[in-house]
Write an enzyme that holds these catalytic residues in place. Structure first.
Site, PDB file in Angstrom:
ATOM      1  N   GLY A   1      -1.962 -26.537  14.603  1.00 41.56           N
ATOM      2  CA  GLY A   1      -3.596 -26.416  14.324  1.00 41.56           C
ATOM      3  C   GLY A   1      -4.001 -26.542  12.946  1.00 41.56           C
TER       4      GLY A   1
ATOM      5  CG  ASN B   1     -16.830 -24.231  13.056  1.00 41.61           C
ATOM      6  OD1 ASN B   1     -15.530 -24.281  13.607  1.00 41.61           O
ATOM      7  ND2 ASN B   1     -17.616 -23.096  13.522  1.00 41.61           N
TER       8      ASN B   1
ATOM      9  CB  SER C   1     -11.484 -14.341  12.177  1.00 43.22           C
ATOM     10  OG  SER C   1     -12.910 -14.872  12.007  1.00 43.22           O
ATOM     11  CB  ALA C   2     -14.664 -13.242   7.616  1.00 40.83           C
TER      12      ALA C   2
ATOM     13  CE1 TYR D   1     -13.060 -15.810  15.583  1.00 37.19           C
ATOM     14  CE2 TYR D   1     -11.271 -16.508  17.022  1.00 37.19           C
ATOM     15  CZ  TYR D   1     -11.897 -16.140  15.845  1.00 37.19           C
ATOM     16  OH  TYR D   1     -11.116 -16.748  14.746  1.00 37.19           O
TER      17      TYR D   1
ATOM     18  CB  ILE E   1      -5.442 -22.189   9.488  1.00 38.05           C
ATOM     19  CG1 ILE E   1      -6.811 -22.565   9.536  1.00 38.05           C
ATOM     20  CG2 ILE E   1      -5.068 -21.502   8.360  1.00 38.05           C
ATOM     21  CD1 ILE E   1      -7.736 -21.199   9.987  1.00 38.05           C
TER      22      ILE E   1
ATOM     23  CG  ASN F   1     -16.969 -19.732   7.289  1.00 31.79           C
ATOM     24  OD1 ASN F   1     -17.202 -18.527   6.787  1.00 31.79           O
ATOM     25  ND2 ASN F   1     -18.078 -20.233   7.986  1.00 31.79           N
TER      26      ASN F   1
ATOM     27  CG  LEU G   1       2.935 -17.688  21.095  1.00 28.53           C
ATOM     28  CD1 LEU G   1       2.026 -17.008  20.275  1.00 28.53           C
ATOM     29  CD2 LEU G   1       4.093 -17.770  20.532  1.00 28.53           C
TER      30      LEU G   1
ATOM     31  CG  ASP H   1       0.411 -25.750  18.656  1.00 28.94           C
ATOM     32  OD1 ASP H   1      -0.211 -25.511  17.563  1.00 28.94           O
ATOM     33  OD2 ASP H   1      -0.247 -25.681  19.849  1.00 28.94           O
ATOM     34  CG  ASN H   2      -0.762 -23.777  23.703  1.00 31.22           C
ATOM     35  OD1 ASN H   2      -1.400 -24.289  22.905  1.00 31.22           O
ATOM     36  ND2 ASN H   2      -1.447 -22.691  24.584  1.00 31.22           N
TER      37      ASN H   2
ATOM     38  CE  LYS I   1      -8.270 -14.915  15.582  1.00 34.41           C
ATOM     39  NZ  LYS I   1      -6.907 -15.430  15.392  1.00 34.41           N
TER      40      LYS I   1
HETATM   41  C1  WQD Z   1     -21.832 -22.124   9.051  1.00 35.45           C
HETATM   42  C2  WQD Z   1     -23.334 -22.148   8.831  1.00 35.45           C
HETATM   43  C3  WQD Z   1     -24.594 -22.002  10.727  1.00 35.45           C
HETATM   44  C4  WQD Z   1     -23.589 -25.927  12.433  1.00 35.45           C
HETATM   45  C5  WQD Z   1     -17.582 -19.726  12.208  1.00 35.45           C
HETATM   46  C6  WQD Z   1     -17.010 -18.945  13.510  1.00 35.45           C
HETATM   47  C7  WQD Z   1     -15.585 -19.284  13.730  1.00 35.45           C
HETATM   48  C8  WQD Z   1     -14.672 -18.922  12.649  1.00 35.45           C
HETATM   49  C9  WQD Z   1     -15.209 -19.696  11.509  1.00 35.45           C
HETATM   50  C10 WQD Z   1     -12.461 -18.770  12.797  1.00 35.45           C
HETATM   51  C11 WQD Z   1     -24.050 -21.370   9.708  1.00 35.45           C
HETATM   52  C12 WQD Z   1     -24.815 -23.277   9.849  1.00 35.45           C
HETATM   53  C13 WQD Z   1     -23.540 -24.841  11.481  1.00 35.45           C
HETATM   54  C14 WQD Z   1     -24.818 -26.801  12.332  1.00 35.45           C
HETATM   55  C15 WQD Z   1     -25.777 -25.451  11.070  1.00 35.45           C
HETATM   56  N1  WQD Z   1     -13.392 -19.415  12.678  1.00 35.45           N
HETATM   57  N2  WQD Z   1     -24.508 -24.647  10.817  1.00 35.45           N
HETATM   58  N3  WQD Z   1     -25.769 -26.612  11.616  1.00 35.45           N
HETATM   59  O1  WQD Z   1     -20.963 -19.749  12.272  1.00 35.45           O
HETATM   60  O2  WQD Z   1     -19.930 -18.947   9.859  1.00 35.45           O
HETATM   61  O3  WQD Z   1     -18.626 -19.069  11.891  1.00 35.45           O
HETATM   62  O4  WQD Z   1     -16.371 -19.223  11.242  1.00 35.45           O
HETATM   63  O5  WQD Z   1     -12.468 -17.383  12.648  1.00 35.45           O
HETATM   64  O6  WQD Z   1     -15.324 -20.702  14.016  1.00 35.45           O
HETATM   65  O7  WQD Z   1     -17.239 -17.655  13.185  1.00 35.45           O
HETATM   66  O8  WQD Z   1     -19.361 -21.228  10.869  1.00 35.45           O
HETATM   67  O9  WQD Z   1     -19.383 -23.520  10.549  1.00 35.45           O
HETATM   68  O10 WQD Z   1     -20.530 -22.652  12.708  1.00 35.45           O
HETATM   69  O11 WQD Z   1     -21.612 -22.259  10.562  1.00 35.45           O
HETATM   70  O12 WQD Z   1     -26.852 -25.319  10.457  1.00 35.45           O
HETATM   71  O13 WQD Z   1     -24.598 -27.881  13.006  1.00 35.45           O
HETATM   72  O14 WQD Z   1     -23.620 -23.567   9.109  1.00 35.45           O
HETATM   73  O15 WQD Z   1     -26.065 -21.648  11.155  1.00 35.45           O
HETATM   74  O16 WQD Z   1     -25.179 -20.594   9.003  1.00 35.45           O
HETATM   75  P1  WQD Z   1     -19.722 -19.448  11.131  1.00 35.45           P
HETATM   76  P2  WQD Z   1     -20.279 -22.456  10.958  1.00 35.45           P
END
Ligand code: WQD
Length: 340
Positions: A10, A198, A124-125, A148, A12, A178, A59, A31-32, A152
């Site tokens: 993956g 994302n 994850s945060a 999700y 990370i 992020n 797993l 990894d699967n 976690k």
């Molecule tokens: C970031 C900012 C959106 C897309 C993710 C998920 C999860 C986690 C990583 C693992 C936000 C804005 C986004 C777009 C936009 N992974 N945006 N236009 O939402 O903080 O959370 O973090 O844990 O995948 O929790 O990340 O990249 O989706 O969004 O304006 O087309 O970008 O509104 O403000 P997010 P993100």
């Protein structure tokens, strides 16, 4: 150390494997391949100039996992494997509880059977939801907004309880903010099988003319420019945090175990418009965008205090937003050249 990396093909996991190989650790990846490609293995070896063992394995396949541990004396497990889409978790919550939580429980049981008592877990945060305080600290209140994040947090709690009953286990839980960017070689980067929504993948679509413009989800948040603010961290800084966590465990070889949580971010919040502007500037590429409605479930801002990871893990992010934007475009451009 002899390291088992679950989910190592993956985004990370593969970059962390490169950082581990650079420090001469022995790495076995399982990894699967449900959301990553076998090509990533070759990329890891091309970048690190080292061989890495790979076993395709889920797993949830207890027999296969048992056989793997029987054949290898692992010193530590770094556990990345799991489903990671917030949206998908809302549509298919049971998949997340089964795939993420149950597989972690199976992993811990097999580890116990073979006397492997050290694990670093990829949390994850997102467990913080709408931050109660900013910058976030490891002691900040959690607020679980989707399955999700719930998966976690359940795994974190499981390992916390597990360590109370297995006192010599050494457990580190890393709450990632992020991650974006790619290894500076341009030979490896984020290439999921299941596209996710994302920010950076969408910016890359616009930069490579696959999409006409980027949708900016809302500019009426209580932030400097009204757009969402996140703690974007370079994937290689995040990868190094795993090496530092492994070093922390190695330097605490005493009989007493622990279960410690660390927020892994840069400590800086960057707005969506700042990302767009930086990406455009460093790569000299226009990124047209349109402000649209907020995305349901989005929080206005999320970034962390990084003092605990600095103090305990002696780790701090080194790369800045320009590095993230430059490195990710180098990777994307190399992919575009390869596919044309
Ligand atoms: C970031 C900012 C959106 C897309 C993710 C998920 C999860 C986690 C990583 C693992 C936000 C804005 C986004 C777009 C936009 N992974 N945006 N236009 O939402 O903080 O959370 O973090 O844990 O995948 O929790 O990340 O990249 O989706 O969004 O304006 O087309 O970008 O509104 O403000 P997010 P993100």
């Amino acid at each position: 150390m002899n390291v088992l990396v679950t989910g190592g093909t993956g985004f990370i996991g593969s970059h962390a494997t490169i950082a581990l190989l650079k420090k001469d650790h022995d790495v076995t990846i399982v990894d699967n391949l449900s959301n990553s490609k076998i090509d990533t293995l070759r990329a890891i070896e091309n970048v690190s100039l080292k061989k890495v063992r790979f076993i395709e394995l889920d797993l949830l396949d207890i027999k296969a996992l048992d056989c793997l541990f029987k054949k290898n004396k692992f010193d530590i497990v770094i556990h990345f494997a799991g489903s990671k889409s917030v949206n998908e978790s809302i549509e298919k919550p049971l998949k997340y509880y089964f795939n993420n939580v149950y597989s972690s429980i199976i992993l811990s049981q097999i580890m116990k059977k073979y006397d492997v008592k050290k694990i670093i877990f990829s949390s994850s945060a997102t467990v913080y939801g709408e931050p109660a305080d900013i910058p976030l600290k490891e002691s900040s209140k959690v607020s679980i907004l989707n399955p999700y994040a719930a998966s976690k947090y359940y795994i974190e709690n499981y390992f916390r309880e597990y360590q109370k009953q297995n006192k010599d286990w050494k457990i580190i839980l890393l709450r990632y903010f992020n991650p974006i960017g790619a290894h500076e070689s341009g030979l490896i980067g984020e290439s999921p099988k299941v596209p996710h929504n994302n920010l950076m993948p969408y910016i890359l679509k616009v930069a490579s003319k696959e999409s006409e413009y980027l949708q900016v989800f809302g500019d009426d948040y209580d932030t400097e420019d009204g757009t969402g603010v996140r703690d974007f961290i370079h994937i290689m800084d995040l990868a190094e945090a795993h090496v530092s966590s492994l070093d922390f465990i190695s330097s605490n070889q005493g009989p007493d175990g622990f279960c410690n949580i660390f927020n892994i971010g840069t400590g800086k919040g960057y707005s969506v418009l700042e990302i767009i502007e930086t990406f455009s500037k460093v790569n000299n590429i226009e990124i047209p965008y349109k402000i649209v409605d907020r995305r349901p479930g989005d929080v206005s801002q999320s970034y962390t205090d990084v003092s605990l990871a600095k103090k305990s893990l002696n780790w701090k992010a080194k790369k800045d937003l320009s590095d993230m934007c430059r490195d990710v475009w180098r990777w994307k451009s190399s992919q575009l050249k390869k596919n044309n």
